[in-house]
Scaffold this active site. Structure first.
Site, mmCIF file in Angstrom:
data_model
loop_
_atom_site.group_PDB
_atom_site.id
_atom_site.type_symbol
_atom_site.label_atom_id
_atom_site.label_comp_id
_atom_site.label_asym_id
_atom_site.label_seq_id
_atom_site.Cartn_x
_atom_site.Cartn_y
_atom_site.Cartn_z
ATOM 1 N N GLU A 154 80.972 18.535 3.874
ATOM 2 C CA GLU A 154 82.228 19.292 3.920
ATOM 3 C C GLU A 154 82.317 20.011 2.571
ATOM 4 O O GLU A 154 82.501 19.374 1.536
ATOM 5 C CB GLU A 154 83.395 18.330 4.168
ATOM 6 N N GLU A 159 84.914 30.790 -4.589
ATOM 7 C CA GLU A 159 85.964 29.782 -4.518
ATOM 8 C C GLU A 159 86.478 29.528 -5.944
ATOM 9 O O GLU A 159 85.734 29.041 -6.793
ATOM 10 C CB GLU A 159 85.385 28.483 -3.936
HETATM 11 O O1 TXE Z 1 81.870 19.453 -7.439
HETATM 12 P P1 TXE Z 1 80.616 18.562 -7.047
HETATM 13 P P2 TXE Z 1 82.681 19.587 -8.818
HETATM 14 C C1 TXE Z 1 84.221 22.876 -5.298
HETATM 15 C C2 TXE Z 1 85.241 23.660 -6.107
HETATM 16 C C3 TXE Z 1 84.988 23.184 -7.482
HETATM 17 C C4 TXE Z 1 83.483 23.051 -7.472
HETATM 18 C C5 TXE Z 1 82.879 22.173 -8.529
HETATM 19 O O2 TXE Z 1 84.965 25.030 -6.014
HETATM 20 O O3 TXE Z 1 85.445 24.092 -8.444
HETATM 21 O O4 TXE Z 1 83.208 22.519 -6.212
HETATM 22 O O5 TXE Z 1 83.505 20.890 -8.523
HETATM 23 C C6 TXE Z 1 79.007 14.368 -6.760
HETATM 24 N N1 TXE Z 1 73.880 14.358 -6.187
HETATM 25 N N2 TXE Z 1 84.768 21.656 -4.713
HETATM 26 O O6 TXE Z 1 81.741 19.826 -9.949
HETATM 27 O O7 TXE Z 1 79.589 18.606 -8.124
HETATM 28 C C7 TXE Z 1 80.095 14.275 -7.811
HETATM 29 O O8 TXE Z 1 79.865 13.175 -8.678
HETATM 30 C C8 TXE Z 1 74.814 13.680 -5.510
HETATM 31 C C9 TXE Z 1 85.131 21.728 -3.335
HETATM 32 O O9 TXE Z 1 83.599 18.456 -8.953
HETATM 33 O O10 TXE Z 1 80.193 18.994 -5.700
HETATM 34 C C10 TXE Z 1 81.326 14.116 -6.936
HETATM 35 O O11 TXE Z 1 81.439 12.787 -6.481
HETATM 36 N N3 TXE Z 1 76.135 13.794 -5.773
HETATM 37 C C11 TXE Z 1 85.441 20.423 -2.769
HETATM 38 C C12 TXE Z 1 81.010 15.034 -5.748
HETATM 39 O O12 TXE Z 1 79.585 15.192 -5.764
HETATM 40 C C13 TXE Z 1 76.526 14.643 -6.732
HETATM 41 C C14 TXE Z 1 86.002 19.374 -3.608
HETATM 42 C C15 TXE Z 1 81.635 16.420 -5.829
HETATM 43 O O13 TXE Z 1 81.207 17.062 -6.992
HETATM 44 C C16 TXE Z 1 75.579 15.407 -7.461
HETATM 45 C C17 TXE Z 1 85.512 19.407 -4.962
HETATM 46 C C18 TXE Z 1 74.200 15.230 -7.155
HETATM 47 N N4 TXE Z 1 73.241 15.900 -7.803
HETATM 48 C C19 TXE Z 1 84.955 20.548 -5.473
HETATM 49 N N5 TXE Z 1 76.257 16.176 -8.350
HETATM 50 C C20 TXE Z 1 85.890 20.347 -1.368
HETATM 51 N N6 TXE Z 1 85.013 20.719 -0.421
HETATM 52 O O14 TXE Z 1 86.977 19.882 -1.079
HETATM 53 C C21 TXE Z 1 77.567 15.906 -8.193
HETATM 54 N N7 TXE Z 1 77.750 14.973 -7.224
#
Ligand code: TXE
Length: 500
Positions: free
Chosen positions: A268, A399
């Protein structure tokens, strides 16, 4: 016009103690294998509120081993579905009993308005577990009218150990969307929380054990993405991974799953959802709904209505009123009554939002209001409105994930359909019109997993949610979410007498 410095200088002390900071593995709170901890922050100030065990690959290994054992040896998948349902209902009752502390903790760690945590998200969390507890004893297979001399049936079995990686924007709700269906179907879980918001998941996981959840069924590890998250996605003993977060990280998770054991993946991801206001719209209502669609949760929603398309006939009036509404938005300490907007989650997100605002100004969109940080500490951003936004501007394509509304003008329905769909995302869309024909035409034409007509952000446990295109794979909530956590086994038995 913002509720500013005074409210931010004198912060309310959250009415909650932080009780749980270790990882929860095999039913016990334990330190990280490395002994390391990492800080978690109060987004109102940027101050550390607790140090939390920093899980990495070793802790994920231990958690997966516990989940594996609980799955292979039971008792969870071997319990009757009714027993599982009872534990989930008891858990929901305990959460209800602890709602006040949980709402305070959610707001303290995330910065969202306390009224939202207490009146909307805690009740929704409880509702989600009631919903999934209801499913536990209603999952069954089919008898299949196959050709030939066989009796054929399907068994819907739990998939095994589920790895779940969640983000920080709705820490409790994301927990419920992931954990609810997985447990209802009889799986065991290793959940990795977002590094920004580890606290409420540990608290509720503790309550789950008080409700009778056997050890090893639900393991919660705090830690960073590239270490703990990646270890979970690539683990050979994890049977399925579910992820919510950015599209870029979603691609990494999919790749790690493919390169390890080909575990199925649900994703998602991000969005750039259009919200379309047609010429027949009641402008006051449209302004309010479009404002909510974008600014809700500090603009930190994957489905935020972040491209506000307005028909040219109502455009000027809409801009005037949208600006006035944004200026009225109450920003401040999220623990204060009446505050609509708290701080962004952390310094990275705060800087990212400000960068996009600068990009909007540089690309000659018209800055109607806002455009800067608010106050001098914490991560508060002024509600910002841009008009005259063009499709090729960065603020119309990326976004932003913050309180920045981008308003675009359109002339006719075909044009707005084409432009609304001209994005790599496809999570949600909103339509505002009095015409049934227009609404029906738009809902069919828009390539998005959810279309809200004359409403927005209506979430319900039974309504499926997920993305087209690069907004994701699969659906969460509703009956569809169960498919993510079930294997289908075909059982074929010969018949003795062909006549039967
Ligand atoms: O996201 P990440 P971030 C979008 C939104 C935001 C951007 C960056 O645009 O500004 O993403 O946010 C884990 N392997 N959304 O940096 O990195 C991380 O620890 C496995 C949309 O916070 O995607 C966390 O638990 N896991 C969104 C989760 O992924 C990894 C909500 C989300 O982090 C990983 C949040 C890796 N290599 C941000 N790297 C929505 N769809 O609602 C990170 N994570």
């Amino acid at each position: 016009r913002f509720s500013t410095a005074a409210a931010l200088e004198d912060l309310i002390v959250p009415p909650v103690q932080i009780a749980y900071t270790q990882n929860l593995i095999d039913g016990k709170f334990v330190d990280a294998a490395s002994g390391k901890t990492f800080p978690t922050y109060d987004p109102r100030t940027g101050d550390v509120i607790a140090n939390v065990a920093e899980g990495d690959a070793e802790d994920i290994d231990r958690a997966v081993a516990a989940a594996r054992k609980a799955f292979d040896e039971g008792p969870w998948p071997k319990m009757t579905p009714y027993e599982r349902s009872r534990i989930m209902l008891r858990f929901a009752d305990l959460v209800e009993k602890h709602s006040e502390e949980l709402a305070a903790l959610e707001t303290w760690n995330n910065g969202k308005p306390h009224e939202q945590s207490a009146k909307s998200e805690l009740p929704m969390f409880i509702r989600l577990f009631h919903y999934y507890a209801g499913w536990a004893d209603k999952i069954h297979g089919l008898t299949v009218p196959a050709d030939g001399l066989h009796h054929v049936q399907t068994l819907h079995e739990p998939i095994g150990v589920a790895g779940q990686i969640i983000p920080w924007n709705f820490p409790l709700i994301m927990f419920a969307w992931k954990v609810g269906p997985a447990l209802a179907c009889g799986n065991t879980i290793v959940l990795k929380t977002a590094e920004q918001t580890p606290l409420t998941a540990l608290y509720v996981a503790k309550l789950f054990h008080e409700a009778g959840l056997p050890p090893g069924v639900l393991n919660v590890v705090s830690g960073y993405g590239p270490t703990a998250g990646a270890a979970l996605a690539s683990h050979m003993d994890v049977d399925k991974v579910a992820f919510t977060g950015s599209t870029d990280t979603g691609k990494i998770v999919l790749e790690l799953a493919a390169k390890s054991n080909l575990k199925p993946v649900t994703l998602e991801l991000g969005g750039k959802s259009p919200f379309i206001i047609c010429e027949d719209a009641d402008v006051d209502k449209a302004v309010e709904l479009a404002h909510f669609a974008l600014f809700f949760n500090q603009g930190q929603c994957c489905c935020a209505g972040s491209r506000t398309f307005v028909h040219e006939r109502v455009y000027d009036e809409f801009i005037e009123k949208a600006k006035a509404r944004a200026l009225r938005r109450v920003v401040g300490d999220p623990f204060r009554k009446g505050v609509e907007q708290g701080p962004q989650i952390d310094t990275e997100q705060f800087e990212k939002v400000l960068r996009y605002i600068r990009a909007g100004i540089e690309s000659n969109a018209t800055l109607e209001c806002g455009g800067d940080r608010l106050g001098t500490k914490g991560y508060f951003v002024q509600p910002t409105v841009f008009s005259n936004v063009m499709d090729d501007m960065l603020i119309a394509k990326d976004e932003i994930f913050g309180p920045v509304q981008s308003i675009l003008k359109f002339k006719d329905i075909d044009e707005v359909i084409r432009r609304a769909n001209n994005t790599r995302y496809g999570l949600a869309a909103g339509v505002f019109t009095k015409s049934v024909e227009t609404a029906s035409t738009l809902t069919r034409a828009l390539r998005a997993g959810t279309v809200w007509v004359n409403c927005f952000d209506v979430f319900d446990a039974a309504i499926p949610f997920g993305g087209y295109k690069m907004s994701g794979i699969g659906r969460e909530k509703g009956i569809y979410s169960l498919h993510n956590y079930l294997q289908v086994k075909a059982v074929v038995t010969p018949l003795k007498n062909p006549a039967w």
